[in-house]
Motif scaffolding. Structure first.
Motif, PDB file in Angstrom:
ATOM      1  N   ASN A 243       0.854  -1.182   0.000  1.00  0.00           N
ATOM      2  CA  ASN A 243       0.000   0.000   0.000  1.00  0.00           C
ATOM      3  C   ASN A 243       0.893   1.237   0.000  1.00  0.00           C
ATOM      4  OD1 ASN A 243      -1.774   2.096   0.447  1.00  0.00           O
ATOM      5  ND2 ASN A 243      -2.413   1.422   2.480  1.00  0.00           N
ATOM      6  N   LYS A 244       1.014   1.856  -1.163  1.00  0.00           N
ATOM      7  CA  LYS A 244       1.928   2.990  -1.339  1.00  0.00           C
ATOM      8  C   LYS A 244       1.508   4.194  -0.489  1.00  0.00           C
ATOM      9  CE  LYS A 244       5.328   4.900  -3.852  1.00  0.00           C
ATOM     10  NZ  LYS A 244       6.735   4.479  -3.838  1.00  0.00           N
ATOM     11  N   PHE A 253       7.271  -0.479  -8.408  1.00  0.00           N
ATOM     12  CA  PHE A 253       6.864  -1.725  -9.056  1.00  0.00           C
ATOM     13  C   PHE A 253       6.136  -2.659  -8.092  1.00  0.00           C
ATOM     14  CE2 PHE A 253      10.883  -3.022  -7.224  1.00  0.00           C
ATOM     15  CZ  PHE A 253      10.734  -4.375  -6.953  1.00  0.00           C
ATOM     16  N   LEU A 254       6.164  -2.344  -6.787  1.00  0.00           N
ATOM     17  CA  LEU A 254       5.425  -3.149  -5.817  1.00  0.00           C
ATOM     18  C   LEU A 254       4.168  -2.441  -5.319  1.00  0.00           C
ATOM     19  CD1 LEU A 254       8.283  -4.698  -3.640  1.00  0.00           C
ATOM     20  CD2 LEU A 254       6.931  -5.796  -5.425  1.00  0.00           C
ATOM     21  N   ALA A 255       3.907  -1.221  -5.796  1.00  0.00           N
ATOM     22  CA  ALA A 255       2.704  -0.503  -5.391  1.00  0.00           C
ATOM     23  C   ALA A 255       1.470  -1.216  -5.944  1.00  0.00           C
ATOM     24  CB  ALA A 255       2.759   0.937  -5.894  1.00  0.00           C
ATOM     25  N   ALA A 256       0.497  -1.466  -5.081  1.00  0.00           N
ATOM     26  CA  ALA A 256      -0.672  -2.242  -5.476  1.00  0.00           C
ATOM     27  C   ALA A 256      -1.514  -1.512  -6.518  1.00  0.00           C
ATOM     28  CB  ALA A 256      -1.518  -2.550  -4.250  1.00  0.00           C
ATOM     29  N   THR A 257      -1.860  -2.229  -7.579  1.00  0.00           N
ATOM     30  CA  THR A 257      -2.826  -1.775  -8.577  1.00  0.00           C
ATOM     31  C   THR A 257      -3.670  -2.985  -8.968  1.00  0.00           C
ATOM     32  OG1 THR A 257      -1.471  -2.301 -10.521  1.00  0.00           O
ATOM     33  CG2 THR A 257      -1.167  -0.103  -9.521  1.00  0.00           C
ATOM     34  N   PRO A 258      -4.876  -2.767  -9.482  1.00  0.00           N
ATOM     35  CA  PRO A 258      -5.680  -3.913  -9.928  1.00  0.00           C
ATOM     36  C   PRO A 258      -4.976  -4.746 -10.992  1.00  0.00           C
ATOM     37  CG  PRO A 258      -7.042  -1.955  -9.771  1.00  0.00           C
ATOM     38  CD  PRO A 258      -5.620  -1.497  -9.579  1.00  0.00           C
ATOM     39  N   ALA A 303      -4.661  -2.203   0.411  1.00  0.00           N
ATOM     40  CA  ALA A 303      -4.745  -1.032  -0.463  1.00  0.00           C
ATOM     41  C   ALA A 303      -6.214  -0.676  -0.679  1.00  0.00           C
ATOM     42  CB  ALA A 303      -4.071  -1.324  -1.801  1.00  0.00           C
ATOM     43  N   PRO A 304      -6.656   0.514  -0.243  1.00  0.00           N
ATOM     44  CA  PRO A 304      -8.060   0.910  -0.434  1.00  0.00           C
ATOM     45  C   PRO A 304      -8.461   0.848  -1.902  1.00  0.00           C
ATOM     46  CG  PRO A 304      -6.952   2.425   1.068  1.00  0.00           C
ATOM     47  CD  PRO A 304      -5.884   1.537   0.488  1.00  0.00           C
ATOM     48  N   ASN A 305      -9.674   0.393  -2.141  1.00  0.00           N
ATOM     49  CA  ASN A 305     -10.259   0.242  -3.473  1.00  0.00           C
ATOM     50  C   ASN A 305      -9.578  -0.831  -4.312  1.00  0.00           C
ATOM     51  OD1 ASN A 305     -12.172   2.365  -3.034  1.00  0.00           O
ATOM     52  ND2 ASN A 305     -10.512   3.834  -3.406  1.00  0.00           N
ATOM     53  N   ILE A 306      -8.753  -1.640  -3.657  1.00  0.00           N
ATOM     54  CA  ILE A 306      -8.143  -2.800  -4.317  1.00  0.00           C
ATOM     55  C   ILE A 306      -8.315  -4.026  -3.428  1.00  0.00           C
ATOM     56  CG2 ILE A 306      -6.008  -3.810  -5.227  1.00  0.00           C
ATOM     57  CD1 ILE A 306      -5.059  -0.946  -5.798  1.00  0.00           C
ATOM     58  N   SER A 307      -7.778  -3.948  -2.201  1.00  0.00           N
ATOM     59  CA  SER A 307      -7.846  -5.087  -1.279  1.00  0.00           C
ATOM     60  C   SER A 307      -9.255  -5.358  -0.786  1.00  0.00           C
ATOM     61  CB  SER A 307      -6.921  -4.848  -0.081  1.00  0.00           C
ATOM     62  OG  SER A 307      -5.575  -4.735  -0.494  1.00  0.00           O
ATOM     63  N   ASP A 308     -10.160  -4.414  -0.979  1.00  0.00           N
ATOM     64  CA  ASP A 308     -11.549  -4.587  -0.564  1.00  0.00           C
ATOM     65  C   ASP A 308     -12.488  -4.710  -1.756  1.00  0.00           C
ATOM     66  OD1 ASP A 308     -11.126  -2.005  -1.393  1.00  0.00           O
ATOM     67  OD2 ASP A 308     -12.024  -1.040   0.349  1.00  0.00           O
ATOM     68  N   ARG A 309     -11.931  -5.058  -2.918  1.00  0.00           N
ATOM     69  CA  ARG A 309     -12.724  -5.098  -4.149  1.00  0.00           C
ATOM     70  C   ARG A 309     -12.646  -6.474  -4.815  1.00  0.00           C
ATOM     71  NH1 ARG A 309     -15.278   0.107  -4.329  1.00  0.00           N
ATOM     72  NH2 ARG A 309     -14.520   0.875  -2.310  1.00  0.00           N
ATOM     73  N   TYR A 310     -13.378  -6.609  -5.894  1.00  0.00           N
ATOM     74  CA  TYR A 310     -13.489  -7.897  -6.565  1.00  0.00           C
ATOM     75  C   TYR A 310     -12.130  -8.447  -7.001  1.00  0.00           C
ATOM     76  CZ  TYR A 310     -14.651 -11.246 -10.267  1.00  0.00           C
ATOM     77  OH  TYR A 310     -14.726 -12.357 -11.064  1.00  0.00           O
TER      78      TYR A 310
END
Length: 473
Positions: A243-244, A253-258, A303-310
């Protein structure tokens, strides 16, 4: 049965070997956690008396419930009727009887076995001349738990000791050989109170890409060389991304993205490090279980809007598949719930008790998956590297459960099953949503819990053709 998550269409051959078995999948394989700070910071943990919270958690039973985290290595145990408010230095937080009652009574209600993290940090070492760990303060806690006959499977010695330097400073560093000797004392102490309690450790943290941290290399091996003979379960931690927003120094390169959560190279890391830890553990003991004792898609609270999403649910099912094939016996999802300020985005539900998509993946896993992981292969895997499959014996006698994931965002996949399975009827649990949706559909029906936290029936779509279409992610 089959479990599926899902503009061209790629035809993909799949072969499941129903006559062989890779590993046992215990009923408590999928488990979860309460982060230790949720116990003492108001508003961090939902009301454990709330029937909706109880039922939502019980839908995942049976499970192991780890209660631990960084601040657990600062706890002072005072279980008396009039506990101190301020602990002696260098302890910083008091664990009292009401805190223990809270999570142990919750565990009783949800059919969970507690694994309780224990302070292995500076406090219990402050009174010893050589810096070794003393069980003196712990004994009051053990006596209290034993007297109340709480559902405690065991106790976990510390949290991420290879990161003590980063978290508490150079004075807190404990060499792995010393940590191993301390674990021997810890295990003997548990045995004096209850011979059935498990001694669990060492909770070594593995970072994405680099694995163990270079300040204390080979921490796990050096610990195991001392402590393996008395170890009941060996735990490690792993998150593939960061979570950046919280970890400002995290490399980009390790920052969470979908999109990164759909990258096979990112997903494969948990299997790589799982095998590495497993090989090291088996060099020292054949009897200890191996657990992934803390995990999510992104370290740093999720990561908000990633770790709590589909999209997180895709990573979650893939991780369960890889580790079941390896033979790990427990995978603990961090955490059961978020906090009231939205922290712990990797929680399976919000603080207001609304399930995230990964919760529904967990419910289906618990309802469908039986006791064995089966060999399964995608034919021509280099061409179809974005199709991931994992097979299990189903809970229903004679059934096979397949988790099938399509990571491709432009192309659907049509799974063509070879061998005799191609002639059988199947039931599809087809889960779909936009990658960053906080809702998920099962066979085109949006999933929602009942008002009391129970889940409605989750019926499959029944079809007579054993070909499975996976839509693009």
């Amino acid at each position: 049965s089959s479990s599926a998550c899902s503009l061209g269409i790629a035809r993909v051959g799949v072969l499941i070997n129903t006559t062989a078995s890779l590993a046992e999948v215990p009923a408590t394989f999928l488990s979860t956690t309460i982060e230790i700070s949720q116990l003492y910071v108001p508003g961090r943990l939902p009301d454990t008396q709330n029937p909706r919270f109880v039922n939502l958690a019980r839908n995942l039973a049976p499970l192991r419930l780890r209660v631990g985290g960084t601040r657990g290595d600062t706890f002072y145990y005072d279980l008396g009727p009039d506990p101190v408010r301020t602990p002696p230095a260098p302890y910083t937080i008091v664990m009292n009887a009401s805190m223990v009652d809270r999570f142990c009574q919750f565990a009783q209600k949800i059919d969970a076995q507690v694994v309780m993290g224990i302070n292995a940090g500076q406090g219990p070492r402050s009174g010893t001349a050589d810096g070794s760990w003393s069980p003196a303060n712990l004994e009051g806690l053990l006596a209290y738990v034993q007297a109340h006959d709480y559902p405690v499977l065991g106790f976990e010695f510390g949290n991420e000791p290879n990161l003590f330097l980063y978290k508490f400073g150079s004075q807190a560093t404990v060499p792995p050989e010393q940590y191993g000797r301390d674990f021997l004392v810890f295990q003997r102490t548990l045995q004096r109170y209850n011979a059935s309690w498990w001694a669990v450790g060492a909770d070594v943290d593995y970072a994405p890409v680099v694995g163990e941290h270079v300040i204390l290399p080979d921490y796990d091996q050096r610990f195991l060389a001392v402590a393996a003979p008395v170890l009941d379960a060996y735990t490690f931690h792993f998150y593939p991304l960061m979570n950046k927003e919280k970890l400002k120094d995290a490399p980009e390169f390790l920052a969470a993205t979908p999109q990164k959560l759909l990258d096979p190279l990112v997903l494969n890391q948990v299997g790589f490090w799982g095998r590495r830890v497993q090989e090291r553990l088996r060099n020292y003991t054949a009897s200890a279980e191996l657990w992934l004792g803390e995990t999510g898609s992104s370290v740093g609270g999720g990561a908000p809007n990633i770790s709590d999403r589909y999209v997180d649910g895709i990573e979650w099912l893939d991780k369960l598949g890889q580790l079941s094939q390896l033979g790990l016996t427990t995978v603990m999802r961090q955490t059961l719930s978020q906090s009231d300020d939205g922290d712990f985005a990797y929680g399976l539900m919000t603080y207001d008790l609304e399930p995230h998509p990964s919760y529904w993946m967990a419910v289906l896993f618990k309802q469908l998956v039986g006791s064995r992981a089966l060999p399964v292969q995608v034919l021509d895997p280099l061409t179809h590297k974005h199709v991931r499959t994992y097979a299990y014996c189903g809970k229903r006698r004679g059934s096979v459960v397949l988790t099938a994931l399509n990571l491709q965002q432009q192309e659907a996949a049509l799974l063509d099953f070879r061998d005799r399975l191609g002639d059988l009827q199947y039931e599809a649990y087809h889960m779909t949503a936009a990658l960053q949706s906080d809702l998920v559909q099962l066979n085109n029906q949006t999933l929602q819990a009942n008002a009391d936290g129970t889940v409605p029936p989750l019926p499959p779509a029944v079809t007579g053709s054993f070909r499975l279409r996976l839509d693009p992610a």
